[in-house]
Structure formats: structure tokens, C-alpha cells
Enzyme design. Structure first.
Site, PDB file in Angstrom:
ATOM      1  N   HIS A  17      -3.903   1.643   2.620  1.00  0.00           N
ATOM      2  CA  HIS A  17      -3.417   0.891   1.452  1.00  0.00           C
ATOM      3  C   HIS A  17      -4.603   0.403   0.611  1.00  0.00           C
ATOM      4  CE1 HIS A  17       0.259  -0.244   4.103  1.00  0.00           C
ATOM      5  NE2 HIS A  17       0.681   0.620   3.210  1.00  0.00           N
ATOM      6  N   LYS A  41      15.509  -6.830   5.882  1.00  0.00           N
ATOM      7  CA  LYS A  41      14.634  -6.277   6.924  1.00  0.00           C
ATOM      8  C   LYS A  41      14.010  -7.417   7.709  1.00  0.00           C
ATOM      9  CE  LYS A  41      12.940  -1.785   5.306  1.00  0.00           C
ATOM     10  NZ  LYS A  41      11.747  -1.099   4.792  1.00  0.00           N
ATOM     11  N   ARG A  90       0.493  10.637   1.574  1.00  0.00           N
ATOM     12  CA  ARG A  90      -0.348  11.025   2.703  1.00  0.00           C
ATOM     13  C   ARG A  90      -0.144  12.480   3.104  1.00  0.00           C
ATOM     14  NH1 ARG A  90       1.767   6.114   6.173  1.00  0.00           N
ATOM     15  NH2 ARG A  90       3.564   7.060   5.161  1.00  0.00           N
ATOM     16  N   SER A 128       1.576   1.567   8.652  1.00  0.00           N
ATOM     17  CA  SER A 128       1.768   0.225   9.219  1.00  0.00           C
ATOM     18  C   SER A 128       2.464   0.334  10.581  1.00  0.00           C
ATOM     19  CB  SER A 128       2.607  -0.635   8.272  1.00  0.00           C
ATOM     20  OG  SER A 128       1.947  -0.783   7.048  1.00  0.00           O
TER      21      SER A 128
END
Ligand code: PNS
Length: 158
Positions: A17, A41, A90, A128
Site C-alpha cells: 500500500h 465488516k 498486484r 493485509s
């Protein structure tokens, strides 16, 4: 003045990030890192912890600000007078989701452009979720996250 937004969950921020933030900050006059505050969440880190980690990781970047948002991303982008969303890409596994995100955002706010930055090789595996899994089992995340985030992870799982 060109303003960009780099949105994400950042639970927690990784070196991948930070690399996108550094590169994205060169493309705009001001880059706002937008942390999604999603009540549906249950993240590992609170919004306050995420803000602290991100501010620390970007403290040397003068044109970067860290804020949180809830609701639609495009509403946040417009509220900030920004016209660019920056996201990292990515691997091919990111592609479907990023295209879907960019196209839905474009369909509701055609004034906003999405710019995808290809991640550097060394961060293409990093997420993450991977970081949390390694830290949960006391693995070494030193090379994966900024120093303060490493401390936060160690404290969280100790
Ligand atoms: O780091 P993430 O979880 O991949 O980031 C996803 C994020 C925050 C960019 C995305 O979930 C988002 O923009 N959420 C806000 C709601 C929204 O605008 N969704 C897209 C249009 S349906």
C-alpha cells in the site's frame, strides 16, 4: 489543483500500500488516502488505529492526507473535489474485482477516472490478509509492513 483518492480497507496497511501511495502521490498535487469505515465488516483494527498507522507510514509525504469515509466511494471523491481514484493491481487475481469497481464507479460518476498502478514485483504477493495470518501465528512480518504497523500487530496478537 489535481486531487486523487487512494481508497481501501487498510486492515492493516502493508508496504505494498505504501509503495502505491508514494507512487500515486507523484501523479497528483494532493493524494487523499481514504479508509473505508464499513460498519458491516468486523476488521482487526479500529478506524482510529488504521488512521494512526497510515499517518505514521506517510508522515514524510507532504501532499498526502489520511481520512476515513463511509458510503459510496465516488461521493467521497466528489466531496473532496478529487477526480481520480488510484488503485494498485498486484496479479491477475485482482483484475476482475478492479475492473468491476472501476466500471461501477464510472457508471455512477463519469467525471472520475480510475488509474491502476501495477504493483512492484516484491509486493505482488502481499496482502493485509496474508500479513494478519503470519502475525497471528507469531511469524515475522518485519519486511511486509511499516514499523508502527508491525508493533500494532505484535501487540494485537500477544
Ligand atoms: O482494500 P479494499 O477492501 O480492496 O478496498 C475496497 C474499497 C474500499 C475501495 C471498496 O470496497 C469501496 O469503494 N467501498 C465503498 C462502497 C463503494 O463505493 N463501492 C463501489 C461501488 S458499488
Amino acid at each position: 489543483m489535481r486531487i486523487g483518492v487512494y481508497p481501501g480497507s487498510f486492515d492493516p496497511v502493508t508496504n505494498g500500500h505504501v509503495d502505491i501511495i508514494r507512487r500515486g502521490a507523484k501523479l497528483v498535487d494532493k493524494l487523499i488516502v481514504g479508509i473505508l469505515n464499513n460498519s458491516q465488516k468486523t476488521p482487526l483494527f479500529s478506524i482510529e488505529e488504521k488512521i494512526t498507522m497510515l499517518k505514521d507510514a506517510t508522515c514524510d509525504l507532504e501532499n498526502v492526507e489520511v481520512e476515513c469515509f463511509s458510503g459510496l466511494l465516488v461521493d467521497f471523491v466528489n466531496k473532496k473535489n478529487a477526480d481520480m481514484i488510484i488503485r494498485g493491481l498486484r496479479a491477475i487475481s485482482d483484475y476482475d474485482y478492479e475492473i468491476q469497481l472501476a466500471q461501477s464507479n464510472y457508471s455512477i460518476a463519469s467525471n472520475i477516472e480510475t488509474v491502476l498502478l501495477i504493483s512492484r514485483n516484491e509486493y505482488s504477493f502481499l496482502s493485509s490478509s496474508i500479513v494478519k495470518e503470519v502475525a497471528r501465528y507469531n511469524g515475522n512480518v518485519h519486511n511486509m509492513v511499516p514499523p508502527l504497523t508491525e508493533q500494532f500487530l505484535i501487540n494485537k496478537f500477544s
